[in-house]
Design a protein around this motif. Structure first.
Motif, PDB file in Angstrom:
ATOM      1  N   LYS A  68      46.899  37.785  37.213  1.00 53.66           N
ATOM      2  CA  LYS A  68      47.745  36.599  37.408  1.00 53.66           C
ATOM      3  C   LYS A  68      48.114  35.957  36.069  1.00 53.66           C
ATOM      4  N   TYR A  69      47.380  36.284  35.022  1.00 53.66           N
ATOM      5  CA  TYR A  69      47.643  35.741  33.686  1.00 53.66           C
ATOM      6  C   TYR A  69      48.419  36.732  32.818  1.00 53.66           C
ATOM      7  N   CYS A  70      48.943  37.769  33.458  1.00 53.87           N
ATOM      8  CA  CYS A  70      49.666  38.825  32.722  1.00 53.87           C
ATOM      9  C   CYS A  70      51.085  38.967  33.248  1.00 53.87           C
ATOM     10  N   ASP A  71      52.049  39.100  32.327  1.00 55.90           N
ATOM     11  CA  ASP A  71      53.436  39.367  32.701  1.00 55.90           C
ATOM     12  C   ASP A  71      53.678  40.852  32.932  1.00 55.90           C
ATOM     13  N   ASN A  72      52.714  41.666  32.559  1.00 58.19           N
ATOM     14  CA  ASN A  72      52.867  43.118  32.618  1.00 58.19           C
ATOM     15  C   ASN A  72      51.576  43.731  33.155  1.00 58.19           C
ATOM     16  N   LYS A  73      51.508  45.054  33.118  1.00 54.91           N
ATOM     17  CA  LYS A  73      50.287  45.768  33.486  1.00 54.91           C
ATOM     18  C   LYS A  73      49.613  46.219  32.189  1.00 54.91           C
TER      19      LYS A  73
END
Length: 162
Positions: free
Chosen positions: A127-132
């Motif tokens: 949830k704190y990441c824009d990507n994987k």
């Protein structure tokens, strides 16, 4: 590297009046509750501690390892867990750190450790990441299985004190 070793490497605490396991549990509990008084009340079940002491621990952690609360593009996240024993019970403290930024993304306490708990923790980290992002883990099978079940890239790294 285990959480206890991280606190030693970062030299978070000068004095050793309170056991390191209690401090780690306190920091993780504070991150979940956002209240030094509530954290002190919870920890007092195991060890007498003041909310002021907890506030000082949090300030030390924030100085050395900023806590990230925003969603960002992240390339490499290290996930680890450690067991702490308090009042004859075991608790599992999971942490996720953005390796490139040296930011603490998330730290949570669980009463058990298995791949379902780990999967839930990883989903919350995402949830704190824009990507994987790619993950760095030790050889714990519950970490590997959780990341595989989410189709996330990871690499094993053995963390040892030398």
């Amino acid at each position: 590297m285990k959480l206890k070793e991280v606190t030693e490497v970062l030299n978070l605490f000068e004095r050793e009046r309170t056991p390191m396991e209690i401090r780690i549990l306190g920091i993780a509990t504070y991150i979940q509750t956002s209240s030094t008084r509530r954290t002190a009340k919870i920890l007092s079940e195991f060890y007498p501690i003041s909310h002021t002491a907890i506030w000082k621990w949090i300030k030390k952690v924030e100085e050395k390892l900023p806590i990230s609360t925003e969603k960002k593009k992240r390339n490499l996240i290290a996930i680890d867990e450690t067991v702490v024993k308090a009042n004859k019970r075991h608790y599992y403290v999971y942490s996720a750190v953005d390796v490139e930024r040296n930011e603490l993304i998330l730290m949570k306490v669980y009463p058990m450790r298995n791949w379902l708990v780990t999967k839930s923790f990883v989903k919350e980290v995402l949830k704190y990441c824009d990507n994987k992002p790619k993950f760095v883990i030790d050889k714990a099978p519950w970490l590997k299985r959780a990341l595989e079940s989410l189709n996330l890239e990871f690499k094993h790294e053995t963390f040892r004190k030398t």
